[in-house]
Every structure is written in C-alpha cells, then in structure tokens.
Design a protein around this motif. Sequence first.
Motif, PDB file in Angstrom:
ATOM      1  N   SER A   1       0.831  -1.208   0.000  1.00 24.58           N
ATOM      2  CA  SER A   1       0.000   0.000   0.000  1.00 24.58           C
ATOM      3  C   SER A   1       0.863   1.254   0.000  1.00 24.58           C
ATOM      4  O   SER A   1       0.528   2.254  -0.641  1.00 24.58           O
ATOM      5  N   MET A   2       1.974   1.206   0.708  1.00 28.19           N
ATOM      6  CA  MET A   2       2.873   2.352   0.757  1.00 28.19           C
ATOM      7  C   MET A   2       3.587   2.552  -0.575  1.00 28.19           C
ATOM      8  O   MET A   2       3.778   3.693  -1.029  1.00 28.19           O
ATOM      9  N   VAL A   3       3.973   1.464  -1.226  1.00 37.77           N
ATOM     10  CA  VAL A   3       4.590   1.569  -2.553  1.00 37.77           C
ATOM     11  C   VAL A   3       3.574   2.121  -3.557  1.00 37.77           C
ATOM     12  O   VAL A   3       3.917   2.965  -4.401  1.00 37.77           O
ATOM     13  N   ASP A   4       2.327   1.674  -3.468  1.00 42.22           N
ATOM     14  CA  ASP A   4       1.268   2.220  -4.336  1.00 42.22           C
ATOM     15  C   ASP A   4       1.144   3.727  -4.151  1.00 42.22           C
ATOM     16  O   ASP A   4       1.039   4.489  -5.122  1.00 42.22           O
ATOM     17  N   PHE A   5       1.113   4.171  -2.916  1.00 45.00           N
ATOM     18  CA  PHE A   5       1.011   5.604  -2.616  1.00 45.00           C
ATOM     19  C   PHE A   5       2.203   6.352  -3.195  1.00 45.00           C
ATOM     20  O   PHE A   5       2.060   7.452  -3.756  1.00 45.00           O
TER      21      PHE A   5
END
Length: 428
Positions: A139-143
Amino acid sequence: MIGKMQNTLAVILAGGRGSRLEPLTRDRAKPAVPFGGLYRIIDFVLSNCLNSGMRQLLLLTQYKAQSLDRHINLGWRPYFCRELGEFIDVVPPQQRIDDQWYQGTADAVYQNIYAIERERPEYVVVLAGDHIYKMNYESMVDFHIQTKADLTIGALQVDRESAKQFGVMQINEDNRVIGFQEKPEHPQTMPGDDHHCLASMGIYVFSARFLFEQLCRDATLSGSRHDFGNDIIPAVIGDHRVFAFPFRDENRKNDAYWRDVGTLDAYFEANMDLITVDPQLNLYDNKWPIRTYQPNMPPPKFVFGSEGDMDRRGEALDSIVCQGSICSGGHVRRSILSPGVRVNSYADVEDSIVFEGVEVGRRAKIRRAIIDKGVVIPPETTIGYDVEADRARGFMVTDSGIVVIARGEHIDGGGAFRHELSNLSANQ
C-alpha cells in the motif's frame, strides 16, 4: 509476483546493538531477541515483507550477527525461491567503500550500494529490523507511485513527549512533507492537536535512482552523520517530492499497534500483553500471519496432579506455553514459556518470560523475571520476591523491578551466580 513488487527491493537494517536491552543483547543483536515465546523481533518485519508480496530482501547486519544469521537460515530461506528471482540475503559489513563500521543508517545502505544496484530495482524500501508491528508495504509503494514521490516516509501519530525520540514531520493538505526535525527537544504538534505529533517510523520508500544520487551526495559531505533522519531527509524536502504515508495497521484493533521495545521494561510489558484475554497484538490472525522458525519438538506436556496432590500439579494458567515444554508438577501463571522449558515439581513461575531450554528446579519460586536461554534455576531458589536482595546477589534489576538473568549465568544453590562464557553456543 508481478509488477511493482517484482521491481521492489527491501533493505532491512538489522545491525542494532540494542544496548538498552542488555543483558538480552549481550550475545545477540536486538533483532534476534526472542519475543512472544516462539518468535524473534526480526520476524515481524520479515512477515510484513512476505505478506506484502516482497520477495527480494537484503538483511544488513553488523553486531553479534551469528544468532540472527542462523535464525534466517533455519526459518526463512525456505520461503524464497532463487530460481524465481526471490531471495533473502544476510549481508555483513563489506567495507568495500570504507574500512569503518556503519556510521549511520544512510551509510549502512550506501556501503551496500553495489549489492542494491546489482538487482536493478525501481523502488527500494528501507526498513528497521527491530520494531514490532503489522503493515502492508505494498500500500505504501502504491502511494509512492501515485504521488510520483521521490521519497515516501511511513508516519505514525505519537504523543508529544514520545516524539522527542523520533523524527517529527510537518505536512500540507496533500501529505507532502514541508518540515522535518530529528529527535527535537520541543516537537511541533499537529495542526488542531496540541497533544500529538506526526513521527517518522523509520520506514522509507525511495525511487531507486533518487536514492543512489542522495547516498552518493551525502557520502561526500565531511560534516554529515550519514543518517536518513539527521541528514538525507532534511536536505531533500525543499527541492524534491517527499510525502508522508499514514500508518495503516494490519493488526485490526481499535488502536494502532507499533512497538520499539527498546528497553527491558517496554520489552516485558509488550510480552505480558500477549497473555491477556484480548491482547493488543493479535498473533492468532490467519489473514496476516507472523512466521518464524518452528523447532521440531513434541507438544507441551503437563504431568502430575491426577493423584490428588494439589501442590504437585503441572499446570499453566493465563500463559503461553511453546512446544517441547514440560510442566512436571510445577505451577505457571501469567507467563511465557519458550520451547523446551521444564518446570519441576512444586516450583512456581509467575509473571515471567522464560526463554528456550531453561530448567526450573524443584520448589524454586520465580516472579516478575526474564530468564534467558539455557539457564538452570537450582532447586529452592527464589527470584523476584525481594528485588534489593536480588540486586545484592548480582542480578540485573530494572527500574520497575523486573529481574533479568542473562544467558550463560550459572546460579549457585544459594542464589549467587557467575558468568560462564564456555556455555555459550552459536544458537543464541
């Protein structure tokens, strides 16, 4: 494994001394310290990586790494398939660039820049290996990708006093970081909230090329401490796209769970939470499992008591008891027994953490103690009932009165002890 996570490399900083956890870190690095009976602290960040779909991991070690290296070999390598481009590599200091030990977090990554570049990642996730929490890094990489960030920092709300031990951020309405102070004496609180600050979790997602550029730039600065919080982040927030990503807890509780367990008292409290009816940290969550090395041992056993002798009854109440342990007529209450522990007849263990292979002798009484691996408690020994007497006998006692007995301590029948280095082995 496809797409962005296939092009993402995790760099885990696992070389911490953990000096405030002495004597538990006397013979092992902080990430290798046991937790919750069966686990090591490092298992939480590694489980997060695995659950997030990350299959390319570099584990950077430094101090007392043998125990950690052995744990990775036994418990974690089977999860990664080299033929599919998956790996977990333990990397000791190479000193390829400099003949010194790591000078800071950024320097640790910089000294291993060749190993990182060799994998040609698009994104690099930098993680600390000594915190306990559950988080989906995908989720953090997506952000990070959606915001076209150069650097994304994991962010956690903490109270103002605790913020003095963190990097503190200020952000705008788009979560872009516009200010950063490392461990400030007077932390700046969040807008509209005078009691909380936005703290860095020490979790970073970098675009790989940007990371390489900043590491090489910082390495040339003689006055730099070569640290992400002290040097890299303050230098880039003005001219580059740096964003804060709010911590999304996979623990599925009302309050977010993140622990540093950097002191013996904090470590003890976090372990004791696990034996409550509804612990803050859920280890029984099949949706976000925490993995570790599972020793090949028989199930725990509780013997004596059926003959009617209530004082000699093997039992464990409100406790965690791991495989291979035997309560042989002894009583265990509100405690954690690691694998292979034996509690002999008429012994009492209360409110304690007992590491692997400990033997508690007949009629011994232990309360509010941490007993490290392989220690033998002689019969009739009393620990934790008089902390001043325990200090006088040479035991380590914390500010809150927890008695800690280190690995390799030989306790005489009278309660005195001596340190025996010869008892130590590679399996720490």
